[in-house]
Design an enzyme around this catalytic site. Structure first.
Site, PDB file in Angstrom:
ATOM      1  N   GLN A 194       0.864  -1.182   0.000  1.00 40.48           N
ATOM      2  CA  GLN A 194       0.000   0.000   0.000  1.00 40.48           C
ATOM      3  C   GLN A 194       0.899   1.229   0.000  1.00 40.48           C
ATOM      4  OE1 GLN A 194      -3.557  -0.600   0.095  1.00 40.48           O
ATOM      5  NE2 GLN A 194      -2.857  -2.712  -0.164  1.00 40.48           N
ATOM      6  N   ALA A 235     -10.630   2.793   5.433  1.00 43.97           N
ATOM      7  CA  ALA A 235      -9.757   1.840   4.754  1.00 43.97           C
ATOM      8  C   ALA A 235      -9.083   2.470   3.526  1.00 43.97           C
ATOM      9  CB  ALA A 235     -10.560   0.605   4.357  1.00 43.97           C
ATOM     10  N   HIS A 236      -8.251   1.641   2.873  1.00 45.28           N
ATOM     11  CA  HIS A 236      -7.452   2.134   1.748  1.00 45.28           C
ATOM     12  C   HIS A 236      -8.324   2.557   0.561  1.00 45.28           C
ATOM     13  CE1 HIS A 236      -7.036  -2.334   0.244  1.00 45.28           C
ATOM     14  NE2 HIS A 236      -8.266  -1.914   0.285  1.00 45.28           N
ATOM     15  N   ASN A 237      -7.832   3.592  -0.133  1.00 42.94           N
ATOM     16  CA  ASN A 237      -8.440   4.116  -1.366  1.00 42.94           C
ATOM     17  C   ASN A 237      -9.784   4.807  -1.155  1.00 42.94           C
ATOM     18  OD1 ASN A 237      -6.273   2.940  -2.786  1.00 42.94           O
ATOM     19  ND2 ASN A 237      -7.376   1.012  -2.975  1.00 42.94           N
TER      20      ASN A 237
END
Length: 335
Positions: A194, A235-237
């Site tokens: 990530q 969370a990611h994105n």
């Protein structure tokens, strides 16, 4: 402070004695002759138990002429309350200094910065003017932090994080930790790197013990003016639009997108790749599994349009009684 001076700060109009001295702000039911209270509506008159020094009222509220209070009429009582609290209880800001017990790599510091003891700041970090970094903060190399930002003790900032100006980050928050992304392989689960980082725009407030994960290749983005309560997982994105408000214990799964002025109640769960339009409101403890157009109100699990969900739950609670009636009908038919 005199009533007239307070009215000037609130952009209000005085009705009564402008020279009366006020020493503090108090709740409506505890106000006395030395303090000032803010009334949100006419029903608050009943809560006043003593002679008040002054009372702030909205323009549309009719004052109680039986009292001898000094009134300050304002356009927005909620805004007036905030200004009064800030007036009587200004935030304490440490004097600009860099503790000799802090570690600073090759960093670029603006004017009048405060760095507390036992804070660790890596190389190539940039920190803007008048920013406050309290003790025991970790800032990884390459991070960029704007002006007038406050970072409280115990915050951890990973690499590839950009934080704007006028941002407040409370204790225990972690920004830029690797997102939860894995690929199944023969030997188990392979973690997906990530490396997208996190971008936090200006005027964002982040509560305590919040986690904002790094994006995979593009940054996780928190828009201007967003307010995040304690114990929130992003969370990611994920992309969060401007002026969105997120209450405590909410979890937003990867690659979801929230528009501007979205409101999420406490303990809301949002699954991955969901898109919520501008102005969407989600009631507390709802589980959002599908995207929703702008200005939709959602409630329940799975979350549905608010009025439809209420009708569904109303019927749901009647099911035991309905089941008994069905059994009685079946019994009669057999007879």
């Amino acid at each position: 402070m005199k009533v007239k001076a307070i009215a000037d700060i609130l952009d209000g109009e005085v009705d009564g004695d402008p020279e009366r001295e006020i020493k503090d702000i108090a709740p409506v039911d505890e106000v006395d002759e030395n303090t000032i209270a803010v009334l949100r509506g006419e029903e608050d008159w009943r809560k006043i138990k003593k002679k008040a020094g002054a009372v702030v009222i909205p323009h549309n509220v009719v004052p109680d002429r039986r009292s001898s209070y000094s009134f300050i009429r304002v356009k927005n009582a909620e805004v007036a309350f905030v200004r009064l609290v800030e007036l009587f209880y200004p935030r304490e800001v440490p004097q600009p200094s860099i503790s000799p017990m802090a570690y600073l790599g090759d960093v670029k510091l603006g004017k009048d910065v405060y760095i507390g003891a036992y804070t660790w700041i890596g190389d190539a970090v940039e920190i803007g003017d008048r920013t406050v970094v309290y003790p025991f903060v970790y800032i990884a190399g390459g991070a960029k932090i704007g002006a007038n930002t406050v970072i409280y003790p115990g915050v951890v900032i990973y690499p590839r994080v950009t934080i704007g100006s006028n941002v407040v980050i409370h204790s225990g928050t972690i920004i830029g930790s690797p997102g939860f992304g894995y690929v199944r392989c023969e030997d188990g689960w392979l973690h997906i790197p990530q490396v997208g980082g996190v971008v936090i725009e200006d005027d964002v407030h982040i509560g305590a013990n919040v986690t904002i994960d790094s994006g995979t290749l593009r940054p996780t983005r928190i828009g201007k003016g967003v307010k995040i309560d304690n114990l929130v997982q992003i969370a990611h994105n994920v992309k969060i639009g401007e002026n969105t408000v997120i209450a405590a214990q909410t979890g937003i799964a990867g690659s979801s997108e929230l528009g501007n002025w979205v409101v999420l109640g406490g303990q809301v769960g949002i699954t991955d790749h969901v898109k919520l339009g501008d102005g969407v409101m989600v009631a507390a403890q709802s589980g959002v599994t599908k995207s929703a157009p702008p200005h939709t109100k959602l409630f329940g699990y799975p979350a549905r349009e608010y009025n439809k969900a209420r009708r569904t739950y109303a019927i749901l609670f009647e099911l035991p009684q309905i089941a008994r009636k069905v059994k009685e009908l079946e019994k009669r038919l057999k007879e």
